[in-house]
Motif scaffolding. Structure first.
Motif, PDB file in Angstrom:
ATOM      1  N   UNK A 154      23.721  30.130  -9.182  1.00 59.83           N
ATOM      2  CA  UNK A 154      23.558  29.056  -8.195  1.00 59.83           C
ATOM      3  C   UNK A 154      24.711  29.042  -7.206  1.00 59.83           C
ATOM      4  N   UNK A 155      25.925  29.326  -7.690  1.00 57.85           N
ATOM      5  CA  UNK A 155      27.089  29.309  -6.805  1.00 57.85           C
ATOM      6  C   UNK A 155      26.915  30.295  -5.656  1.00 57.85           C
ATOM      7  N   UNK A 156      26.519  31.527  -5.984  1.00 62.13           N
ATOM      8  CA  UNK A 156      26.344  32.556  -4.954  1.00 62.13           C
ATOM      9  C   UNK A 156      25.246  32.156  -3.978  1.00 62.13           C
ATOM     10  N   UNK A 157      24.179  31.549  -4.485  1.00 60.77           N
ATOM     11  CA  UNK A 157      23.093  31.133  -3.612  1.00 60.77           C
ATOM     12  C   UNK A 157      23.518  30.064  -2.628  1.00 60.77           C
ATOM     13  N   UNK A 158      24.319  29.116  -3.074  1.00 60.01           N
ATOM     14  CA  UNK A 158      24.794  28.056  -2.187  1.00 60.01           C
ATOM     15  C   UNK A 158      25.757  28.628  -1.151  1.00 60.01           C
ATOM     16  N   UNK A 159      26.624  29.529  -1.574  1.00 61.21           N
ATOM     17  CA  UNK A 159      27.552  30.172  -0.633  1.00 61.21           C
ATOM     18  C   UNK A 159      26.776  30.857   0.481  1.00 61.21           C
ATOM     19  N   UNK A 160      25.770  31.635   0.116  1.00 63.23           N
ATOM     20  CA  UNK A 160      25.023  32.386   1.119  1.00 63.23           C
ATOM     21  C   UNK A 160      24.260  31.461   2.064  1.00 63.23           C
ATOM     22  N   UNK A 161      23.684  30.377   1.521  1.00 65.05           N
ATOM     23  CA  UNK A 161      22.920  29.469   2.385  1.00 65.05           C
ATOM     24  C   UNK A 161      23.831  28.736   3.354  1.00 65.05           C
ATOM     25  N   UNK A 162      24.988  28.294   2.893  1.00 66.38           N
ATOM     26  CA  UNK A 162      25.915  27.609   3.784  1.00 66.38           C
ATOM     27  C   UNK A 162      26.505  28.583   4.805  1.00 66.38           C
ATOM     28  N   UNK A 163      26.831  29.792   4.357  1.00 57.67           N
ATOM     29  CA  UNK A 163      27.367  30.786   5.301  1.00 57.67           C
ATOM     30  C   UNK A 163      26.345  31.054   6.401  1.00 57.67           C
ATOM     31  N   UNK A 164      25.093  31.209   6.028  1.00 54.51           N
ATOM     32  CA  UNK A 164      24.039  31.449   7.008  1.00 54.51           C
ATOM     33  C   UNK A 164      23.940  30.288   7.993  1.00 54.51           C
ATOM     34  N   UNK A 165      23.999  29.064   7.484  1.00 49.26           N
ATOM     35  CA  UNK A 165      23.887  27.890   8.352  1.00 49.26           C
ATOM     36  C   UNK A 165      25.037  27.833   9.350  1.00 49.26           C
ATOM     37  N   UNK A 166      26.221  28.222   8.920  1.00 44.55           N
ATOM     38  CA  UNK A 166      27.389  28.192   9.801  1.00 44.55           C
ATOM     39  C   UNK A 166      27.293  29.273  10.868  1.00 44.55           C
ATOM     40  N   UNK A 167      27.037  30.514  10.446  1.00 47.64           N
ATOM     41  CA  UNK A 167      27.044  31.616  11.414  1.00 47.64           C
ATOM     42  C   UNK A 167      25.845  31.551  12.354  1.00 47.64           C
ATOM     43  N   UNK A 168      24.749  30.911  11.942  1.00 49.48           N
ATOM     44  CA  UNK A 168      23.586  30.748  12.815  1.00 49.48           C
ATOM     45  C   UNK A 168      23.716  29.527  13.721  1.00 49.48           C
ATOM     46  N   UNK A 169      24.768  28.735  13.526  1.00 55.13           N
ATOM     47  CA  UNK A 169      24.987  27.578  14.382  1.00 55.13           C
ATOM     48  C   UNK A 169      24.204  26.351  13.985  1.00 55.13           C
ATOM     49  N   UNK A 170      23.593  26.365  12.785  1.00 49.75           N
ATOM     50  CA  UNK A 170      22.888  25.168  12.318  1.00 49.75           C
ATOM     51  C   UNK A 170      23.877  24.034  12.065  1.00 49.75           C
ATOM     52  N   UNK A 171      25.093  24.396  11.669  1.00 50.82           N
ATOM     53  CA  UNK A 171      26.176  23.433  11.505  1.00 50.82           C
ATOM     54  C   UNK A 171      27.242  23.812  12.524  1.00 50.82           C
ATOM     55  N   UNK A 172      27.605  22.894  13.383  1.00 53.49           N
ATOM     56  CA  UNK A 172      28.490  23.183  14.506  1.00 53.49           C
ATOM     57  C   UNK A 172      29.957  23.246  14.079  1.00 53.49           C
ATOM     58  N   UNK A 173      30.786  24.024  14.806  1.00 53.12           N
ATOM     59  CA  UNK A 173      32.232  24.003  14.563  1.00 53.12           C
ATOM     60  C   UNK A 173      32.764  22.577  14.650  1.00 53.12           C
ATOM     61  N   UNK A 174      33.557  22.191  13.665  1.00 52.79           N
ATOM     62  CA  UNK A 174      34.127  20.854  13.601  1.00 52.79           C
ATOM     63  C   UNK A 174      33.278  19.854  12.854  1.00 52.79           C
ATOM     64  N   UNK A 175      32.019  20.184  12.595  1.00 56.59           N
ATOM     65  CA  UNK A 175      31.124  19.244  11.918  1.00 56.59           C
ATOM     66  C   UNK A 175      31.501  19.110  10.442  1.00 56.59           C
ATOM     67  N   UNK A 176      31.408  17.881   9.938  1.00 54.87           N
ATOM     68  CA  UNK A 176      31.716  17.633   8.534  1.00 54.87           C
ATOM     69  C   UNK A 176      30.512  18.001   7.660  1.00 54.87           C
TER      70      UNK A 176
END
Length: 221
Positions: free
Chosen positions: A15-37
């Motif tokens: 589960x840890x690896x899966x969460x890492x990959x999903x969050x990394x994808x969201x960040x690099x794809x811009x789903x979560x903006x720089x500076x966003x909490x």
């Protein structure tokens, strides 16, 4: 914050690896903006996991430079300055130039076909297709690293490639800048096609450094 798409568990049940990959994808794809909490409870709820793998994923992504963790303030997508992005690209230009040079002596005809197809797909994408352009750009650069086949090099390269991605929205929306990247990819491909190591190194170094200048200018403005 809304994570688009579903959480896909890892094949090994990690589960840890899966969460890492999903969050990394969201960040690099811009789903979560720089500076966003990013809040643990919210991520856990959206992904259907406990807070423990989310907390551990935050630590991994902070170590990679994608998040910042501050006591009492939680996790935020790391904000990079224009100068930070320029320096990252300067380092990338050296690393990727060497990778292209090494690849010239090792690349197969099948791998060359994959690079050519990547060039064609990038050229076919419309201006402003940020996520698709980022993904195709990553595919091109990662293909060259895969030719070299050095696991440590690929590990370092992944972080260098991902850091600038959230800042390339305006870059890919500019037809002239997108066209320069397309031509640069073709130049790298042409050098590798004739197994010219020095030309491949020069083309890649110039390409990555030029992109760094462009992206840092976009941020500064």
């Amino acid at each position: 914050m809304q994570l688009h798409g579903g959480y896909v568990p890892q094949a090994d049940g990690n589960a840890n690896a899966g969460v890492v990959e999903r969050l990394r994808e969201a960040i690099v794809r811009g789903e979560i903006e720089p500076g966003e909490r990013i809040r643990e409870a919210e991520v856990a709820s959206q992904l259907g996991v406990s807070r423990t793998p989310v907390r551990e994923a935050f630590l991994v992504l902070a170590a990679e430079g994608l998040l910042t963790l501050q006591p009492g303030k939680g996790a935020h997508v790391r904000v990079y300055s224009a100068e930070d992005i320029r320096i990252v690209h300067e380092v990338r230009s050296l690393v990727e130039g060497c990778a292209a040079k090494f690849a010239a002596d090792r690349i197969s005809n099948q791998q060359l076909d994959l690079l050519r197809e990547s060039c064609e797909r990038l050229e076919a994408l419309p201006d402003g297709a940020v996520s698709d352009c980022n993904e195709e750009n990553l595919r091109f650069h990662n293909l060259i690293f895969s030719v070299v086949g050095n696991a440590q090099l690929m590990h370092v390269a992944r972080h260098l490639l991902e850091v600038p991605l959230p800042y390339k929205r305006d870059y890919w929306s500019d037809p002239a800048r997108k066209r320069r990247s397309e031509l640069a990819h073709r130049r790298v491909y042409a050098a590798l096609l004739v197994r010219d190591a020095l030309a491949a190194e020069e083309a890649m170094r110039e390409h990555v450094a030029d992109v760094g200048q462009d992206v840092s200018q976009v941020i500064a403005n």
